[in-house]
Design a protein around this motif. Structure first.
Motif, short mmCIF file in Angstrom:
data_model
loop_
_atom_site.label_atom_id
_atom_site.label_comp_id
_atom_site.label_asym_id
_atom_site.label_seq_id
_atom_site.Cartn_x
_atom_site.Cartn_y
_atom_site.Cartn_z
N THR A 153 38.79 17.26 30.63
CA THR A 153 37.90 18.35 31.05
C THR A 153 37.62 19.37 29.97
N ARG A 154 38.56 19.55 29.03
CA ARG A 154 38.47 20.59 28.00
C ARG A 154 38.38 21.99 28.62
N LYS A 155 38.83 22.13 29.87
CA LYS A 155 38.81 23.41 30.57
C LYS A 155 40.19 24.06 30.43
N TYR A 156 40.43 24.72 29.33
CA TYR A 156 41.76 25.22 29.01
C TYR A 156 42.19 26.38 29.90
N LYS A 157 41.39 27.42 29.95
CA LYS A 157 41.77 28.58 30.77
C LYS A 157 41.79 28.20 32.25
N GLU A 158 40.76 27.48 32.68
CA GLU A 158 40.67 27.12 34.09
C GLU A 158 41.86 26.28 34.54
N THR A 159 42.26 25.30 33.69
CA THR A 159 43.40 24.45 34.02
C THR A 159 44.68 25.27 34.07
N THR A 160 44.86 26.16 33.10
CA THR A 160 46.04 27.01 33.06
C THR A 160 46.15 27.86 34.31
N LEU A 161 45.04 28.48 34.71
CA LEU A 161 45.04 29.33 35.90
C LEU A 161 45.32 28.52 37.16
N ALA A 162 44.72 27.33 37.26
CA ALA A 162 44.94 26.49 38.43
C ALA A 162 46.40 26.08 38.55
N VAL A 163 47.01 25.66 37.44
CA VAL A 163 48.41 25.26 37.45
C VAL A 163 49.31 26.45 37.79
N TYR A 164 48.93 27.62 37.30
CA TYR A 164 49.72 28.83 37.56
C TYR A 164 49.69 29.17 39.06
N ILE A 165 48.51 29.11 39.65
CA ILE A 165 48.39 29.41 41.08
C ILE A 165 49.19 28.40 41.92
N LEU A 166 49.13 27.15 41.54
CA LEU A 166 49.88 26.12 42.24
C LEU A 166 51.39 26.31 42.06
N SER A 167 51.80 26.84 40.90
CA SER A 167 53.22 27.17 40.69
C SER A 167 53.66 28.26 41.66
N LEU A 168 52.79 29.26 41.86
CA LEU A 168 53.09 30.34 42.82
C LEU A 168 53.22 29.78 44.23
N ILE A 169 52.28 28.91 44.61
CA ILE A 169 52.34 28.30 45.95
C ILE A 169 53.63 27.50 46.11
N ALA A 170 53.99 26.74 45.06
CA ALA A 170 55.20 25.93 45.10
C ALA A 170 56.44 26.80 45.24
N MET A 171 56.44 27.94 44.56
CA MET A 171 57.59 28.86 44.64
C MET A 171 57.72 29.44 46.05
N VAL A 172 56.61 29.78 46.67
CA VAL A 172 56.62 30.29 48.04
C VAL A 172 57.17 29.23 49.00
N LEU A 173 56.68 27.99 48.85
CA LEU A 173 57.17 26.90 49.71
C LEU A 173 58.66 26.66 49.50
#
Length: 438
Positions: free
Chosen positions: A302-322
C-alpha cells in the motif's frame, strides 16, 4: 560463479545474496534476544541455585533496557560511520563473549560472573536494534524494503520466543547437581549457537551491494556527508519524528510492561496456572512475529505509512481493552485476547521503523532507529515500574485502565503526524542528474 548475482537489469539492482544477509542478521538477532528472558523465565530455579533475591534475577532482564539508553548513541554513530558489516560483527562477537562468560559462571557463588556475562550480551544488543531499517534500505528494493525490515525485526521476536520456551525444558528445579547440569546444557548450547553465527557472519556478511537497490539509496550516496551531531539536531527538530517516537514509545513500553508482569497478572486470576502464563507469553510473541511480517507486507503493497501505523495503533488499543476486561472470562479467552494483543502491539515494531525512515529521510536509518529504540527503553522502564506499583497497590484493572489511557494519547500523537513523506518522494522521482566530482 560469484555469489553476488544481480536479479534485475535496471540501473538500481537487487542481488540474490540479500536474502543470505538478511537470514544471517535474523539468526544473529535471535542469538542475542533469546538471552533477555533466559534467567527470569526460570527465576525460581535461579534464586535457589545462586541464593539471590528475585529482584537480582529481574535485573538480568532489566539490564538490557538500562544499558541500551546511554550506549545507543555511540552504536548509531558506529553504524553510520563504519557500516553494517563492522557493526554486526561487533555485536555478534560481543554476544558470543557474553555467552561464554556465562558458561564459566555455573557455580552457586558466581552469580556476579553470570550477571557480568549477561551485561556483555545486553550491551551487544545496541548493535542489533537499529540495524533492520538500515539493512533493508541498503539491500532491498522499494517494493521489498518494508517486508525486509519486518523480517529483520522478526529475528528479535524469534529469539524472545525461544527464550521463553527453551530454559524451562532444559533446566528444571531439583538438586544442585541437576540444576548445574541443566544450566551447563543451556549456556553451552547458547554459546555454541552464537559462536557458529559469529563465524558465518565473518565469512559471509557483506556491507552493501555493488549497486544501490533503489533511487533513494542512489540519492543518499550522492548527497554530502552530514555529521552524527548534525543528524541528531535535524531529527530533534523534526516535529513529525518527535510525535512518532512519543507515540511509538508509549505503545511498545506498555507491551514491555505487560510481558514483564504477565505471570503475576495471570496468577492473580488463575492461581497455580504458571504453565499457562508461560504459554500465553510464548503465544503473544508468536502472534507478534506474524503481525510483524503481515504489517510489513501491507506496507509494501500500500505504501500507506502513516495510515497503516495509525490503524495498527488503534487496533492495539482495542486489543488492550479486550485483554483488560476478559481476564476473568476463562483461560481460553485469555489465550485468544493475548494473541490479539501481541499481533498488533508487536506488529507496530516494523511499521514504526519504516515510518521513521520515511519521515526522516535522508538522515541515516541507524540514527533514527537508535533514537526510536532509546525512547522505547525509557518508556519501558517507566511504564513497567508504574504498572507494577499500581498493580500491587490497587489492582490490574486500574493498571490496565491507565495503560489504555496512555494508548489513547498515543493514537492522538500518531494522528497528528503529517503525511509528507520524504523517502516516498525520492522513490517517485523519475529522473535524477548524478554528477561525479572530478
Amino acid at each position: 560463479m560469484d555469489i553476488i548475482k544481480p536479479t534485475t537489469e535496471d540501473n538500481c539492482k537487487t542481488y540474490k545474496i540479500r536474502w543470505l544477509i538478511l537470514i544471517l542478521f535474523v539468526l544473529y538477532s535471535a542469538s542475542n534476544s533469546l538471552q533477555w528472558i533466559q534467567y527470569s523465565i526460570i527465576a525460581n530455579v535461579i534464586v535457589k541455585f545462586f541464593d539471590v533475591s528475585s529482584v537480582a534475577v529481574d535485573w538480568t532482564s532489566m539490564i538490557f533496557m538500562i544499558l541500551y539508553i546511554p550506549f545507543v548513541f555511540p552504536a548509531s554513530m558506529i553504524l553510520d560511520k563504519f557500516g553494517l558489516r563492522k557493526t554486526v560483527l561487533l555485536g555478534t562477537i560481543g554476544t558470543t563473549i557474553g555467552t561464554w562468560i556465562k558458561v564459566a559462571s555455573i557455580r552457586p557463588d558466581l552469580f556476579w560472573v553470570s550477571f557480568l556475562g549477561q551485561s556483555v550480551v545486553a550491551l551487544s544488543q545496541v548493535c542489533i536494534l537499529s540495524v533492520p531499517a538500515r539493512l533493508a534500505a541498503a539491500w532491498f528494493g522499494p517494493t521489498q524494503v518494508s517486508s525486509a525490515c519486518s523480517i529483520g525485526v522478526f529475528g528479535n521476536q524469534l529469539g524472545i520466543a525461544l527464550g521463553f520456551l527453551i530454559p524451562p525444558w532444559v533446566v528444571s528445579d531439583g538438586t544442585t547437581d541437576e540444576v548445574t547440569s541443566g544450566l551447563y546444557k543451556l549456556f553451552i548450547g547458547t554459546a555454541i549457537f552464537s559462536s557458529a553465527i559469529t563465524i558465518c557472519t565473518f565469512l559471509l556478511f557483506k556491507d552493501t551491494p555493488p549497486t544501490p537497490p533503489s533511487m533513494a539509496e542512489v540519492l543518499k550516496k550522492t548527497e554530502s556527508d552530514t555529521s552524527f551531531k548534525a543528524s541528531l539536531i535535524a531529527l530533534g527538530s523534526n516535529r513529525n519524528f518527535i510525535l512518532l517516537i512519543l507515540g511509538y514509545g508509549i505503545n511498545v513500553g506498555i507491551f514491555y510492561a505487560i510481558s514483564t508482569l504477565l505471570n503475576q497478572i495471570i496468577l492473580n486470576y488463575y492461581p497455580g496456572n504458571a504453565v499457562d502464563a508461560g504459554q500465553i507469553g510464548v503465544l503473544i510473541v508468536l502472534a507478534g512475529m506474524v503481525g510483524s511480517v503481515v504489517c510489513g507486507v501491507v506496507l509494501d503493497k500500500t505504501r500507506k505509512y502513516k495510515e497503516t501505523t495509525l490503524a495498527v495503533y488503534i487496533l492495539s488499543l482495542i486489543a488492550m481493552v479486550l485483554f483488560t476486561f476478559t481476564l476473568n472470562s476463562g483461560i481460553i479467552i485469555v489465550y485468544v485476547t493475548s494473541a490479539f494483543l501481541g499481533f498488533f502491539m508487536t506488529g507496530l515494531l516494523p511499521v514504526g521503523f519504516e515510518l521513521a525512515s520515511e519521515l526522516t529521510y535522508p538522515e541515516p536509518e541507524g540514527t533514527s532507529a537508535g533514537l526510536l529504540n532509546a525512547v522505547v527503553q525509557v518508556f519501558g522502564i517507566v511504564l513497567t515500574s508504574g504498572y507494577s506499583i499500581i498493580f500491587n497497590k490497587l489492582n490490574d484493572l486500574w493498571a490496565n485502565g491507565i495503560m489504555c489511557s496512555f494508548l489513547v494519547v498515543g493514537c492522538v500523537l500518531i494522528a497528528l503526524i503529517s503525511s509528507d513523506l520524504r523517502r516516498q518522494a525520492a522513490h517517485n522521482k523519475k529522473f535524477i542528474d548524478i554528477q561525479t566530482p572530478p
